[in-house]
Design a protein around this motif. Structure first.
Motif, PDB file in Angstrom:
ATOM      1  N   ASP A  45       0.852  -1.182   0.000  1.00  0.00           N
ATOM      2  CA  ASP A  45       0.000   0.000   0.000  1.00  0.00           C
ATOM      3  C   ASP A  45       0.891   1.237   0.000  1.00  0.00           C
ATOM      4  N   ILE A  46       0.846   2.005  -1.080  1.00  0.00           N
ATOM      5  CA  ILE A  46       1.603   3.258  -1.135  1.00  0.00           C
ATOM      6  C   ILE A  46       0.693   4.391  -0.665  1.00  0.00           C
ATOM      7  N   LYS A  89       0.409  23.474   9.217  1.00  0.00           N
ATOM      8  CA  LYS A  89       0.575  22.491   8.147  1.00  0.00           C
ATOM      9  C   LYS A  89       1.005  21.144   8.713  1.00  0.00           C
ATOM     10  N   ALA A  90       1.969  21.160   9.647  1.00  0.00           N
ATOM     11  CA  ALA A  90       2.435  19.916  10.259  1.00  0.00           C
ATOM     12  C   ALA A  90       1.308  19.223  11.013  1.00  0.00           C
ATOM     13  N   ALA A  91       0.479  20.001  11.731  1.00  0.00           N
ATOM     14  CA  ALA A  91      -0.635  19.429  12.499  1.00  0.00           C
ATOM     15  C   ALA A  91      -1.663  18.785  11.568  1.00  0.00           C
ATOM     16  N   ILE A  92      -1.992  19.467  10.488  1.00  0.00           N
ATOM     17  CA  ILE A  92      -2.969  18.926   9.535  1.00  0.00           C
ATOM     18  C   ILE A  92      -2.416  17.676   8.860  1.00  0.00           C
ATOM     19  N   GLN A  93      -1.150  17.716   8.460  1.00  0.00           N
ATOM     20  CA  GLN A  93      -0.535  16.543   7.838  1.00  0.00           C
ATOM     21  C   GLN A  93      -0.495  15.359   8.791  1.00  0.00           C
ATOM     22  N   PHE A  94      -0.253  15.623  10.069  1.00  0.00           N
ATOM     23  CA  PHE A  94      -0.228  14.564  11.079  1.00  0.00           C
ATOM     24  C   PHE A  94      -1.583  13.853  11.133  1.00  0.00           C
ATOM     25  N   VAL A  95      -2.663  14.642  11.178  1.00  0.00           N
ATOM     26  CA  VAL A  95      -4.015  14.064  11.249  1.00  0.00           C
ATOM     27  C   VAL A  95      -4.321  13.259   9.992  1.00  0.00           C
ATOM     28  N   ILE A  96      -3.969  13.812   8.833  1.00  0.00           N
ATOM     29  CA  ILE A  96      -4.233  13.106   7.571  1.00  0.00           C
ATOM     30  C   ILE A  96      -3.470  11.783   7.521  1.00  0.00           C
ATOM     31  N   LEU A  97      -2.201  11.815   7.914  1.00  0.00           N
ATOM     32  CA  LEU A  97      -1.392  10.595   7.908  1.00  0.00           C
ATOM     33  C   LEU A  97      -1.980   9.529   8.832  1.00  0.00           C
ATOM     34  N   VAL A  98      -2.340   9.916  10.035  1.00  0.00           N
ATOM     35  CA  VAL A  98      -2.904   8.955  10.991  1.00  0.00           C
ATOM     36  C   VAL A  98      -4.213   8.370  10.455  1.00  0.00           C
ATOM     37  N   TRP A  99      -5.029   9.224   9.841  1.00  0.00           N
ATOM     38  CA  TRP A  99      -6.299   8.747   9.280  1.00  0.00           C
ATOM     39  C   TRP A  99      -6.050   7.697   8.199  1.00  0.00           C
ATOM     40  N   PHE A 100      -5.139   7.977   7.293  1.00  0.00           N
ATOM     41  CA  PHE A 100      -4.861   7.034   6.215  1.00  0.00           C
ATOM     42  C   PHE A 100      -4.214   5.757   6.738  1.00  0.00           C
ATOM     43  N   LEU A 101      -3.213   5.907   7.607  1.00  0.00           N
ATOM     44  CA  LEU A 101      -2.433   4.748   8.042  1.00  0.00           C
ATOM     45  C   LEU A 101      -3.178   3.862   9.031  1.00  0.00           C
ATOM     46  N   CYS A 102      -4.131   4.434   9.750  1.00  0.00           N
ATOM     47  CA  CYS A 102      -4.872   3.641  10.738  1.00  0.00           C
ATOM     48  C   CYS A 102      -6.242   3.174  10.238  1.00  0.00           C
ATOM     49  N   PHE A 103      -6.841   3.924   9.327  1.00  0.00           N
ATOM     50  CA  PHE A 103      -8.229   3.618   8.950  1.00  0.00           C
ATOM     51  C   PHE A 103      -8.453   3.372   7.451  1.00  0.00           C
ATOM     52  N   ARG A 107      -4.172  -3.415   7.904  1.00  0.00           N
ATOM     53  CA  ARG A 107      -3.031  -3.412   8.817  1.00  0.00           C
ATOM     54  C   ARG A 107      -1.811  -4.024   8.135  1.00  0.00           C
ATOM     55  N   PRO A 108      -0.714  -3.273   8.058  1.00  0.00           N
ATOM     56  CA  PRO A 108       0.496  -3.819   7.443  1.00  0.00           C
ATOM     57  C   PRO A 108       1.359  -4.549   8.467  1.00  0.00           C
ATOM     58  N   ASP A 109       2.231  -5.404   7.981  1.00  0.00           N
ATOM     59  CA  ASP A 109       3.206  -6.034   8.867  1.00  0.00           C
ATOM     60  C   ASP A 109       4.288  -5.028   9.269  1.00  0.00           C
ATOM     61  N   CYS A 128       1.167   5.186  14.540  1.00  0.00           N
ATOM     62  CA  CYS A 128       0.348   4.195  13.838  1.00  0.00           C
ATOM     63  C   CYS A 128       0.951   2.786  13.956  1.00  0.00           C
ATOM     64  N   SER A 129       2.272   2.701  13.953  1.00  0.00           N
ATOM     65  CA  SER A 129       2.892   1.386  14.107  1.00  0.00           C
ATOM     66  C   SER A 129       2.617   0.812  15.489  1.00  0.00           C
ATOM     67  N   TRP A 130       2.557   1.683  16.511  1.00  0.00           N
ATOM     68  CA  TRP A 130       2.241   1.235  17.875  1.00  0.00           C
ATOM     69  C   TRP A 130       0.777   0.806  17.986  1.00  0.00           C
ATOM     70  N   LEU A 131      -0.113   1.616  17.398  1.00  0.00           N
ATOM     71  CA  LEU A 131      -1.540   1.309  17.471  1.00  0.00           C
ATOM     72  C   LEU A 131      -1.883   0.036  16.706  1.00  0.00           C
ATOM     73  N   ARG A 132      -1.199  -0.200  15.586  1.00  0.00           N
ATOM     74  CA  ARG A 132      -1.541  -1.334  14.728  1.00  0.00           C
ATOM     75  C   ARG A 132      -0.598  -2.515  14.906  1.00  0.00           C
ATOM     76  N   LYS A 133       0.321  -2.368  15.892  1.00  0.00           N
ATOM     77  CA  LYS A 133       1.244  -3.459  16.207  1.00  0.00           C
ATOM     78  C   LYS A 133       2.027  -3.911  14.963  1.00  0.00           C
ATOM     79  N   SER A 134       2.595  -2.915  14.296  1.00  0.00           N
ATOM     80  CA  SER A 134       3.390  -3.151  13.091  1.00  0.00           C
ATOM     81  C   SER A 134       4.819  -2.676  13.320  1.00  0.00           C
ATOM     82  N   GLU A 135       5.736  -3.176  12.515  1.00  0.00           N
ATOM     83  CA  GLU A 135       7.113  -2.714  12.577  1.00  0.00           C
ATOM     84  C   GLU A 135       7.234  -1.339  11.907  1.00  0.00           C
TER      85      GLU A 135
END
Length: 453
Positions: A45-46, A89-103, A107-109, A128-135
């Protein structure tokens, strides 16, 4: 999206490749995605910003899934307060990244993230790696703080905070890759990070271009090269005078077709290619100065004075007259913030035998251009002095010799006299244009273009 299943019901492994930037302008991460899908047989997933299309090999691979984030632009706030715009900008990007990577993705390895940019990418991916138990794995291309320091200065408080952030979250990764031995040493000695050197390798679509492919490419690029708006030079004249010729479909500036065969024209210009993101870590003023020096030195060697009629010179060249020094056509590809500035500088140059073209090519045409050129030029200077230019690797994949700007670790990639040359000033680069006269391919052994491993 459910993970693909292999025979016997075993779950296929999965990786998320994270790029807080234009995926079409992130070749190393595209190549990682292809390798993970093809060689490791993983679902990939890119997660990246849109903008430029990635290579067709990426888009067409059934195991690679593209998830496009929207770029964050705060021009209005930037005009009021640059610092406030950066924080928002950093705050908005953080939220967007978490939304994409978590939802938005399965779940990636493991998460495989490009650095830089470090803020907020490393923090978001670590969470996100901590929440999804990924490396959590980082691919160190360069240092974000050093790039920021180009504009603000290394001593700026924001750069110091960025450095702390980059080190703090960099140490939290489960694994790290980097692009040079010099960077590996820096990470180990001063950051407390053990990284594995992973040299870039060009994929299979970077290869020498056949005569037929060259002819087809130059036919597609005919208008961009020979009929640019508001430009008159030794190249635009070449095709401008015979644009109505019935032979135009069978001839380009560089190639001609005879029946089913193709050949290179004897009075073609020498083609020099450079690609860039048009950022401060690449000083294109060096290339412009070298071009001016070449033009003047050729004129001097041919005893031409300032009163020469340029129009007549170009007509003579168009009619097939050949000189001991070729015309040079520089094609500079890429997008970036400083492109317009250099384009304005180019317009002010008065050159007899040198022409410039700036353009953006598709991911499929770019390798063909490299394989059609006589010489590649890299002006990458490295904000940290520890990374290597990906463009040089691509050029080597196409069998193209390179003149590269010399900095601390460039010799990990460019071997002088084997696969390229180094320069430290415009004068040295101009000397190479004059002395070599684009016979570099004659003295470079094909085996010396071996893919970096």
């Amino acid at each position: 999206m459910a993970a693909a299943e292999e025979e016997g019901g075993r779950r296929r492994g999965r990786v998320a490749v994270v790029v807080l930037g234009d995926i079409g302008r992130s070749p190393r991460m595209q190549y990682h995605a292809l390798s993970l899908a093809r060689q490791a047989d993983l679902d990939v997933d890119i997660v990246a910003n849109g903008g430029s299309d990635p290579h067709m090999a990426v888009k067409s691979n059934p195991l690679i899934h593209l998830h496009e984030m929207k770029s964050v632009r705060l021009e209005g706030i930037s005009k009021i307060s640059g610092a406030l715009a950066l924080i928002l900008k950093a705050a908005i990007q953080f939220v967007i990244l978490v939304w994409f990577l978590c939802f938005k993705i399965p779940r990636p390895d493991f998460f495989f993230v490009q650095n830089p940019p470090s803020v907020p990418t490393l923090a978001a991916v670590k969470l996100c790696s901590w929440l999804r138990k990924s490396e959590f794995i980082i691919d160190w291309h360069n240092f974000g703080f050093s790039l920021l320091g180009l504009s603000l200065g290394r001593g700026h408080i924001i750069v110091k905070i960025y450095l702390w952030f980059e080190k703090f979250f960099g140490r939290m990764a489960n694994g790290s890759f980097c692009v040079t031995k010099a960077m590996q040493h820096e990470l180990a000695q001063n950051w407390g990070i053990n990284a594995t050197v992973l040299y870039d390798q060009p994929p299979e679509f970077f290869h020498p271009t056949s005569l037929k492919e060259k002819h087809e490419l130059f036919t597609r690029l005919e208008n961009d090269i020979c009929n640019p708006q508001e430009i008159r030079d030794c190249i635009s004249e070449q095709r401008g005078r015979d644009s109505g010729s019935s032979n135009q479909l069978h001839n380009t500036l560089f190639t001609a077709q005879s029946g089913d065969g193709f050949f290179m024209k004897s009075n073609r210009p020498a083609l020099v290619v450079s690609s860039t993101s048009w950022t401060p870590d690449e000083n294109f003023g060096i290339l412009l100065e070298a071009a001016v020096m070449y033009d003047r030195r050729v004129a001097k060697s041919l005893n031409e004075d300032d009163s020469i009629d340029e129009e007549k010179l170009w007509i003579d060249i168009n009619n097939g007259k050949q000189y001991c020094y070729p015309r040079l056509l520089f094609i500079i590809t890429g997008k970036g913030p400083e492109r317009r500035k250099y384009e304005e500088q180019i317009k002010k140059l008065k050159l007899r035998r040198v022409a410039f073209r700036t353009m953006w090519l598709s991911a499929e045409d770019y390798p063909l251009l490299l394989g059609s050129a006589d010489l590649g030029v890299s002006l990458h200077t490295s904000s940290s002095g520890l990374d290597l230019p990906m463009k040089v690797v691509d050029m080597f994949g196409c069998g193209l010799p390179v003149c590269a700007f010399s900095f601390s670790c460039i010799e990990e990639l460019v071997k002088v006299g084997k696969n390229g040359l180094l320069f430290s000033s415009p004068s040295e680069l101009a000397d190479e244009f004059l002395v070599r006269r684009f016979v570099l391919k004659a003295f470079v052994k094909k085996s010396d273009f071996a893919r970096i491993s």
